[in-house]
Design an enzyme around this catalytic site. Structure first.
Site, PDB file in Angstrom:
ATOM      1  N   HIS A 252       0.883  -1.182   0.000  1.00 54.68           N
ATOM      2  CA  HIS A 252       0.000   0.000   0.000  1.00 54.68           C
ATOM      3  C   HIS A 252       0.911   1.220   0.000  1.00 54.68           C
ATOM      4  CE1 HIS A 252      -3.531  -2.455   1.437  1.00 54.68           C
ATOM      5  NE2 HIS A 252      -2.552  -3.184   1.952  1.00 54.68           N
TER       6      HIS A 252
ATOM      7  N   HIS B 284      -2.746 -12.754   2.643  1.00 51.21           N
ATOM      8  CA  HIS B 284      -2.326 -12.811   4.050  1.00 51.21           C
ATOM      9  C   HIS B 284      -3.161 -13.758   4.924  1.00 51.21           C
ATOM     10  CE1 HIS B 284      -5.446  -9.801   4.012  1.00 51.21           C
ATOM     11  NE2 HIS B 284      -4.676  -8.760   3.875  1.00 51.21           N
TER      12      HIS B 284
ATOM     13  N   ASP C 128       2.424  -6.999   2.444  1.00 49.20           N
ATOM     14  CA  ASP C 128       1.326  -6.162   2.950  1.00 49.20           C
ATOM     15  C   ASP C 128       1.884  -4.884   3.585  1.00 49.20           C
ATOM     16  OD1 ASP C 128      -1.174  -5.230   3.467  1.00 49.20           O
ATOM     17  OD2 ASP C 128      -1.619  -6.612   5.103  1.00 49.20           O
TER      18      ASP C 128
ATOM     19  N   HIS D 299      -9.089 -10.081   0.512  1.00 49.16           N
ATOM     20  CA  HIS D 299      -8.857  -9.903   1.960  1.00 49.16           C
ATOM     21  C   HIS D 299     -10.035 -10.558   2.658  1.00 49.16           C
ATOM     22  CE1 HIS D 299      -7.698  -7.213   5.529  1.00 49.16           C
ATOM     23  NE2 HIS D 299      -8.757  -7.893   5.933  1.00 49.16           N
TER      24      HIS D 299
HETATM   25  O1  DOR Z   1      -3.458  -3.898   8.387  1.00 50.61           O
HETATM   26  C1  DOR Z   1      -3.844  -3.563   7.275  1.00 50.61           C
HETATM   27  N1  DOR Z   1      -3.540  -2.362   6.760  1.00 50.61           N
HETATM   28  N2  DOR Z   1      -4.615  -4.394   6.567  1.00 50.61           N
HETATM   29  C2  DOR Z   1      -5.237  -4.001   5.442  1.00 50.61           C
HETATM   30  O2  DOR Z   1      -6.001  -4.764   4.897  1.00 50.61           O
HETATM   31  C3  DOR Z   1      -5.071  -2.630   4.942  1.00 50.61           C
HETATM   32  C4  DOR Z   1      -3.815  -2.057   5.403  1.00 50.61           C
HETATM   33  C5  DOR Z   1      -3.738  -0.556   5.179  1.00 50.61           C
HETATM   34  O3  DOR Z   1      -3.948  -0.145   4.038  1.00 50.61           O
HETATM   35  O4  DOR Z   1      -3.436   0.164   6.116  1.00 50.61           O
END
Ligand code: DOR
Length: 443
Positions: free
Chosen positions: A64, A235, A306, A181
């Site tokens: 991300h 995950h 992730d 997810h």
């Molecule tokens: O812990 C997480 N953070 N899981 C997710 O699915 C999204 C991610 C985020 O974009 O912060």
């Protein structure tokens, strides 16, 4: 006859589909031009790789990078710099930015933003929503689109598809890989009260418990089987899901993260507080060991980081207002190489999980192995290097890692993207010239 190449990596221990052995790798025009004993070859640049392992470029298929809209946490420049420093040659970026990446224009915008700023190759996921189902089949085929992402449970951002009818429509509409997810939204809502009013973060895996994950994965497998549609489960965190996934190899591929393999509750929450908070959560030792078992018996196809940066200030909010997610793109290679050195997986298995696996699942064209004609994406590592991961080394804008202070054996030494050395000895080199990843056409 002597041959002139652009670059020659000399005497590295090269990992190819045929096995591991000392060889030279020659690069011309961004591709691997020859591989083997090339004593007579010449090149504009010759790099001594003796003592180092030359691996196919590591592809991190879940990051991300927060641009557009949340650049105070990360952007495509800092995120991909972090990737290059960590030995990652390509990334697939998730759609929960602001705005969410749910249209062709949003994918085009991200590709445009990445041009001249991304240090590594890249592709972007199209987020599934109830409003874009009728366009999915057209938009998912855009160059630079990695596939479709479904959030079955709410996490960071507002992307959510949680009812069976909409999920079925998405599965039927899409022809590319669908990455999911899996957390059950209804159960998340029912259990939210457990963490309201000043609960400690150690209750995070209690709220978002193993059953929350299992229910969603089971539902997704049932739908995928009924529609005869392959899905990729992101995950995976529980022993029970792995048991299910083992029985559904024909419809589902599986991702695990280095942090779920390396950290365990309650210790990680006691030590790291909300810096250990992510979705789905880090769970206890029983689940962690089950992930290793699944990795060993072939149930797991890919390792993704992730990478989900949030600032220290955001993380300092009282739980559960503290956002979920942790950095990971820069630490994936050293953390997993340390596991290789500890004998928990072989180097060949690591390569399968980080190069061949991503290529197989997502249909990446021209990447995923060291072979003539393939892109010269290489992750050169020193398996013997003993280093310490520190926050100072982390190039992510948020500037922290849950592995700060962790000593590892095994470190990325060079990152080569389509023939260009973009990182050597912890330093970025040249200019960012990452390009969109190419995929097999879904005909
Ligand atoms: O812990 C997480 N953070 N899981 C997710 O699915 C999204 C991610 C985020 O974009 O912060």
């Amino acid at each position: 006859m002597t041959q002139a190449f652009d670059t020659l990596l000399r005497k590295g221990t090269v990992v190819t589909p045929a096995g591991i052995g000392i060889a030279d790798v020659a690069i011309r025009d961004g591709r691997i031009a020859a591989n083997g004993e090339l004593a007579a070859a010449t090149a504009a640049e010759i790099v001594d790789c003796s003592g180092l392992h030359i691996l196919p470029g590591v592809v991190d298929t879940q990051v991300h990078f927060r641009e557009p809209g949340l650049e105070h946490k990360e952007d495509l420049s800092t995120g991909t710099a972090s990737a290059a420093l960590g030995g990652v040659t390509a990334i697939f970026e998730m759609p929960n930015t602001h705005p969410s990446t749910t249209t062709a224009d949003a994918i085009a915008d991200k590709l445009h933003r990445a041009r001249g700023r991304a240090w590594v190759d890249h592709a972007f996921f199209l987020g599934a929503s109830r409003d874009n189902v009728e366009h999915l089949a057209e938009w998912e085929r855009m160059p630079g689109c990695a596939g479709v992402k479904i959030f079955m449970g709410s996490s960071t951002g507002d992307l959510l598809v949680d009812d069976d009818a909409s999920l079925r429509r998405v599965l039927q509409a899409s022809h590319r890989r669908i990455a999911v997810h899996c957390e059950d939204e209804t159960r998340l809502k029912e259990r939210r009260h457990l963490v309201e009013g000043g609960a400690p973060v150690v209750l995070h895996p209690e709220w978002r418990d193993a059953e929350t994950a299992r229910l969603a994965t089971e539902r997704m497998l049932r739908l995928a089987e009924a529609i005869r549609r392959r899905v990729h489960i992101l995950h995976v965190t529980t022993a029970e899901e792995m048991e299910l996934l083992r029985r559904h190899r024909a419809v589902a591929t599986v991702e695990v993260t280095p942090q779920h393999l390396s950290l365990a509750a309650p210790e990680c929450y006691e030590r790291l507080g909300s810096f250990a908070q992510m979705n789905p959560p880090i769970r206890d030792e029983r689940h962690r060991l089950a992930l290793w078992e699944a990795l060993a018996d072939g149930t797991v196809d890919v390792i993704g980081s992730d990478h989900a940066p949030h600032t220290r200030d955001e993380k300092a909010k009282p739980y559960p207002q503290s956002p979920s997610g942790m950095t990971g793109v820069q630490t994936l290679v050293p953390i997993m190489l340390d596991h290789v050195n500890a004998g928990r997986l072989s180097l060949l298995r690591f390569v399968d999980l980080t190069s061949a696996g991503p290529a197989r699942i997502y249909g990446i064209a021209g990447k995923g192995r060291i072979a003539v004609g393939f892109d010269a994406d290489l992750t050169v590592v020193d398996l013997k290097a003993e280093r310490k991961i520190t926050n100072l080394w982390i190039a992510s804008r948020c500037g922290w890692s849950p592995f700060d202070g962790t000593k590892v054996t095994g470190w990325p030494i060079m990152t080569v993207v389509r023939g260009q050395m973009v990182m050597r000895e912890d330093t970025l080199l040249g200019e960012p010239a990452g390009a969109p990843v190419r995929f097999w056409e879904s005909l």
